[in-house]
Design a protein around this motif. Structure first.
Motif, PDB file in Angstrom:
ATOM      1  N   ASP A 172      49.485  30.098  32.574  1.00 41.66           N
ATOM      2  CA  ASP A 172      48.333  29.492  33.254  1.00 41.66           C
ATOM      3  C   ASP A 172      47.203  30.498  33.426  1.00 41.66           C
ATOM      4  O   ASP A 172      46.029  30.157  33.249  1.00 41.66           O
ATOM      5  N   THR A 173      47.545  31.724  33.758  1.00 42.75           N
ATOM      6  CA  THR A 173      46.541  32.770  33.970  1.00 42.75           C
ATOM      7  C   THR A 173      45.770  33.069  32.692  1.00 42.75           C
ATOM      8  O   THR A 173      44.536  33.118  32.700  1.00 42.75           O
ATOM      9  N   LEU A 174      46.484  33.247  31.607  1.00 41.64           N
ATOM     10  CA  LEU A 174      45.821  33.620  30.355  1.00 41.64           C
ATOM     11  C   LEU A 174      45.086  32.447  29.709  1.00 41.64           C
ATOM     12  O   LEU A 174      44.019  32.639  29.128  1.00 41.64           O
ATOM     13  N   LEU A 181      42.574  41.040  29.550  1.00 34.74           N
ATOM     14  CA  LEU A 181      43.922  40.511  29.713  1.00 34.74           C
ATOM     15  C   LEU A 181      44.692  41.291  30.773  1.00 34.74           C
ATOM     16  O   LEU A 181      45.365  40.702  31.623  1.00 34.74           O
ATOM     17  N   VAL A 182      44.581  42.614  30.727  1.00 32.84           N
ATOM     18  CA  VAL A 182      45.241  43.463  31.734  1.00 32.84           C
ATOM     19  C   VAL A 182      44.749  43.103  33.120  1.00 32.84           C
ATOM     20  O   VAL A 182      45.545  42.941  34.059  1.00 32.84           O
ATOM     21  N   ASN A 183      43.439  42.963  33.281  1.00 29.56           N
ATOM     22  CA  ASN A 183      42.876  42.638  34.599  1.00 29.56           C
ATOM     23  C   ASN A 183      43.401  41.303  35.110  1.00 29.56           C
ATOM     24  O   ASN A 183      43.777  41.181  36.284  1.00 29.56           O
ATOM     25  N   ALA A 184      43.422  40.291  34.243  1.00 28.30           N
ATOM     26  CA  ALA A 184      43.887  38.963  34.648  1.00 28.30           C
ATOM     27  C   ALA A 184      45.373  38.993  35.025  1.00 28.30           C
ATOM     28  O   ALA A 184      45.774  38.407  36.038  1.00 28.30           O
ATOM     29  N   GLY A 203      49.562  39.266  39.581  1.00 32.14           N
ATOM     30  CA  GLY A 203      50.780  39.881  40.115  1.00 32.14           C
ATOM     31  C   GLY A 203      51.743  40.384  39.061  1.00 32.14           C
ATOM     32  O   GLY A 203      52.896  40.700  39.365  1.00 32.14           O
ATOM     33  N   TYR A 204      51.275  40.460  37.811  1.00 31.29           N
ATOM     34  CA  TYR A 204      52.120  40.935  36.710  1.00 31.29           C
ATOM     35  C   TYR A 204      51.431  42.084  35.982  1.00 31.29           C
ATOM     36  O   TYR A 204      50.999  41.947  34.842  1.00 31.29           O
ATOM     37  N   PRO A 205      51.325  43.227  36.646  1.00 34.94           N
ATOM     38  CA  PRO A 205      50.645  44.365  36.007  1.00 34.94           C
ATOM     39  C   PRO A 205      51.399  44.815  34.752  1.00 34.94           C
ATOM     40  O   PRO A 205      52.583  45.127  34.830  1.00 34.94           O
ATOM     41  N   PRO A 206      50.720  44.788  33.617  1.00 33.76           N
ATOM     42  CA  PRO A 206      51.398  45.128  32.365  1.00 33.76           C
ATOM     43  C   PRO A 206      51.314  46.610  32.022  1.00 33.76           C
ATOM     44  O   PRO A 206      50.448  47.330  32.508  1.00 33.76           O
TER      45      PRO A 206
END
Length: 66
Positions: free
Chosen positions: A20-22, A51-54, A59-62
């Protein structure tokens, strides 16, 4: 294509939130999930940093994979 390792992605709910975020960021992005290895591969017109920021905001820091 950009690959990310998402250590906090552990279940189907996580996959849904990430999807949903991406797709909110880029409705035409393509995402491949590997839940077992905690990785996603994203084909998007967004920059990797967007993408990293989103993902981080969701809540899913890559960690960007090599």
């Amino acid at each position: 294509m950009t690959e990310f390792t998402l250590p906090d992605m552990t279940c189907g709910h996580c996959v849904g939130v990430i999807n949903d975020t991406l797709t909110a960021l880029d409705a035409e992005c393509e995402i491949e999930f590997d839940l077992l290895n905690h990785t996603i591969t994203v084909n998007s017109r967004c920059t990797p940093q967007q993408l990293v920021n989103a993902l981080t905001d969701a809540g899913y820091p890559p960690k960007q994979s090599d």
